[in-house]
Design a protein around this motif. Sequence first.
Motif, mmCIF file in Angstrom:
data_model
loop_
_atom_site.group_PDB
_atom_site.id
_atom_site.type_symbol
_atom_site.label_atom_id
_atom_site.label_comp_id
_atom_site.label_asym_id
_atom_site.label_seq_id
_atom_site.Cartn_x
_atom_site.Cartn_y
_atom_site.Cartn_z
ATOM 1 N N GLY A 205 0.829 -1.203 0.000
ATOM 2 C CA GLY A 205 0.000 0.000 0.000
ATOM 3 C C GLY A 205 0.858 1.245 0.000
ATOM 4 O O GLY A 205 2.094 1.173 0.116
ATOM 5 N N PRO A 206 0.215 2.417 -0.121
ATOM 6 C CA PRO A 206 0.955 3.677 -0.113
ATOM 7 C C PRO A 206 1.674 3.885 1.219
ATOM 8 O O PRO A 206 1.126 3.601 2.283
ATOM 9 N N MET A 207 2.890 4.408 1.143
ATOM 10 C CA MET A 207 3.678 4.670 2.354
ATOM 11 C C MET A 207 3.479 6.108 2.843
ATOM 12 O O MET A 207 3.499 6.374 4.039
ATOM 13 N N ASN A 208 3.309 7.034 1.908
ATOM 14 C CA ASN A 208 3.121 8.445 2.261
ATOM 15 C C ASN A 208 1.967 8.991 1.430
ATOM 16 O O ASN A 208 2.177 9.632 0.399
ATOM 17 N N SER A 209 0.754 8.724 1.894
ATOM 18 C CA SER A 209 -0.433 9.071 1.128
ATOM 19 C C SER A 209 -1.106 10.325 1.663
ATOM 20 O O SER A 209 -1.009 10.646 2.849
ATOM 21 N N GLN A 213 -6.539 7.369 5.793
ATOM 22 C CA GLN A 213 -6.799 5.957 6.066
ATOM 23 C C GLN A 213 -5.586 5.091 5.733
ATOM 24 O O GLN A 213 -5.269 4.135 6.451
ATOM 25 N N PHE A 214 -4.875 5.445 4.653
ATOM 26 C CA PHE A 214 -3.673 4.687 4.317
ATOM 27 C C PHE A 214 -2.566 4.938 5.332
ATOM 28 O O PHE A 214 -1.807 4.023 5.675
ATOM 29 N N GLN A 215 -2.460 6.163 5.811
ATOM 30 C CA GLN A 215 -1.447 6.460 6.828
ATOM 31 C C GLN A 215 -1.755 5.718 8.121
ATOM 32 O O GLN A 215 -0.859 5.190 8.783
ATOM 33 N N ASP A 216 -3.042 5.650 8.489
ATOM 34 C CA ASP A 216 -3.428 4.884 9.679
ATOM 35 C C ASP A 216 -3.031 3.418 9.533
ATOM 36 O O ASP A 216 -2.543 2.788 10.479
ATOM 37 N N ARG A 217 -3.231 2.879 8.334
ATOM 38 C CA ARG A 217 -2.966 1.455 8.115
ATOM 39 C C ARG A 217 -1.477 1.148 8.127
ATOM 40 O O ARG A 217 -1.049 0.172 8.749
ATOM 41 N N ILE A 218 -0.668 1.988 7.477
ATOM 42 C CA ILE A 218 0.773 1.734 7.482
ATOM 43 C C ILE A 218 1.359 1.981 8.871
ATOM 44 O O ILE A 218 2.207 1.220 9.347
ATOM 45 N N LEU A 237 5.477 1.208 -4.392
ATOM 46 C CA LEU A 237 4.423 1.134 -5.396
ATOM 47 C C LEU A 237 4.728 2.083 -6.547
ATOM 48 O O LEU A 237 5.264 3.178 -6.335
ATOM 49 N N PRO A 238 4.392 1.707 -7.778
ATOM 50 C CA PRO A 238 4.547 2.645 -8.897
ATOM 51 C C PRO A 238 3.589 3.823 -8.737
ATOM 52 O O PRO A 238 2.414 3.637 -8.397
ATOM 53 N N GLU A 239 4.083 5.031 -8.953
ATOM 54 C CA GLU A 239 3.242 6.223 -8.797
ATOM 55 C C GLU A 239 2.288 6.366 -9.974
ATOM 56 O O GLU A 239 2.557 5.914 -11.081
ATOM 57 N N ASN A 240 1.142 6.993 -9.696
ATOM 58 C CA ASN A 240 0.153 7.342 -10.718
ATOM 59 C C ASN A 240 -0.431 6.129 -11.442
ATOM 60 O O ASN A 240 -0.995 6.261 -12.531
ATOM 61 N N ALA A 241 -0.274 4.956 -10.845
ATOM 62 C CA ALA A 241 -0.895 3.759 -11.428
ATOM 63 C C ALA A 241 -2.198 3.473 -10.689
ATOM 64 O O ALA A 241 -2.388 3.879 -9.539
ATOM 65 N N LEU A 264 0.398 -11.276 3.111
ATOM 66 C CA LEU A 264 0.259 -9.940 2.533
ATOM 67 C C LEU A 264 -0.915 -9.235 3.193
ATOM 68 O O LEU A 264 -2.035 -9.755 3.195
ATOM 69 N N PHE A 265 -0.647 -8.059 3.760
ATOM 70 C CA PHE A 265 -1.734 -7.189 4.198
ATOM 71 C C PHE A 265 -1.806 -6.052 3.191
ATOM 72 O O PHE A 265 -0.883 -5.231 3.100
ATOM 73 N N CYS A 266 -2.883 -6.022 2.419
ATOM 74 C CA CYS A 266 -3.037 -5.036 1.343
ATOM 75 C C CYS A 266 -3.929 -3.888 1.818
ATOM 76 O O CYS A 266 -4.973 -4.117 2.432
ATOM 77 N N ALA A 267 -3.511 -2.663 1.505
ATOM 78 C CA ALA A 267 -4.172 -1.474 2.049
ATOM 79 C C ALA A 267 -5.575 -1.263 1.521
ATOM 80 O O ALA A 267 -6.360 -0.532 2.128
ATOM 81 N N ASN A 268 -5.911 -1.863 0.379
ATOM 82 C CA ASN A 268 -7.318 -1.906 -0.030
ATOM 83 C C ASN A 268 -7.545 -3.119 -0.918
ATOM 84 O O ASN A 268 -6.599 -3.820 -1.308
#
Length: 350
Positions: A205-209, A213-218, A237-241, A264-268
Amino acid sequence: MTPARLGANRRGMGKEGRITAHQIAAMLGVSQPTVSRALRGDKKVNEDTRARIVALANELNYSVDHNALRLRTQQTFSIALVILCRRGENKANINPFYLSLLGCIAASASERGYNLIVSFQDSPANFFANYTGSRQSDGLIVIGSGQNVEGWQYFGEYARHNTPMICWGASKEDLVSIKSDNAMGTRLAMDHLRTKGCRNIAYIGPMNSEQPQFQDRINTYMAVTQELGLPVICPTLPENAVREDQGYAAVKALLRDKTNFDGLFCANDFIALGALRALDEAGIAVGKDVHVIGFDGIATGAYAQPPLTTIEQDYYKAGEMLVEALIALLKGKTPDTTPVPVRLLLRESA
């Protein structure tokens, strides 16, 4: 209704002999505001009382004069819902999480006597927030993609005009926001992966979003790995994908680099779907060799191969809380921004 009962209440009828809310109130022994609220679907009116009012109104072919109501109350009884999309995104490809949330917001608004105006926006060319100033709505709810940074900046700026506005997972501190209990959801996922024997759990998942919600998860993932003495595995993660491609590329990178992972824990869920495709192509047995958990609970996950275990958010509760929070703002009250509950939805991927 008997002719005698109707005749005894003809006094107070409106123009052209039409029945009025005052007359219905007198017939049932309630106040006229109670009649108005009941016919708008206000759930705060006692259910039995509301049923009696609606039944009598239907019997007498009475309906609320909404134009008169708007003039009298200076309210539109409409809510504007803006869905922020990625710039240039095909509307057929919008994350179904937001479409499910839209449906629950619409249902909740209707139950409370509000109409819903829906707008899909993706760029400065179509950004618009002045629904209250133009008298189209009483307030505004904003949901959508955190990848549209321009959009969240736009609505963050507009919030300074004191527009009644509630957001879902907004990235701007000056926006009143509601979100799911992301920390609890992450702990549920990590605990379940540990019960499956996983010792090397990667976060995909995103590291610096921009999305909190993504920041809470990481952040919770990092805390749990430290508490349990587990290695931190966070592929870039590749950006803008799109999210599916991000999940696919991240797992491909783990395999290419020969990184040891068994969970794997996936952010969404969309990231998880991409991860499942990469694992399948590599001939890795999901649910046996590697356990995968997503986050959101979108319906598509049930049809993945194998079906996706996920952290399911309470869509109905989320829609209800967003509408209730906006109504609280309209009444000058402090909205309830308690995190929306989540639960572990077990399927075959973990």
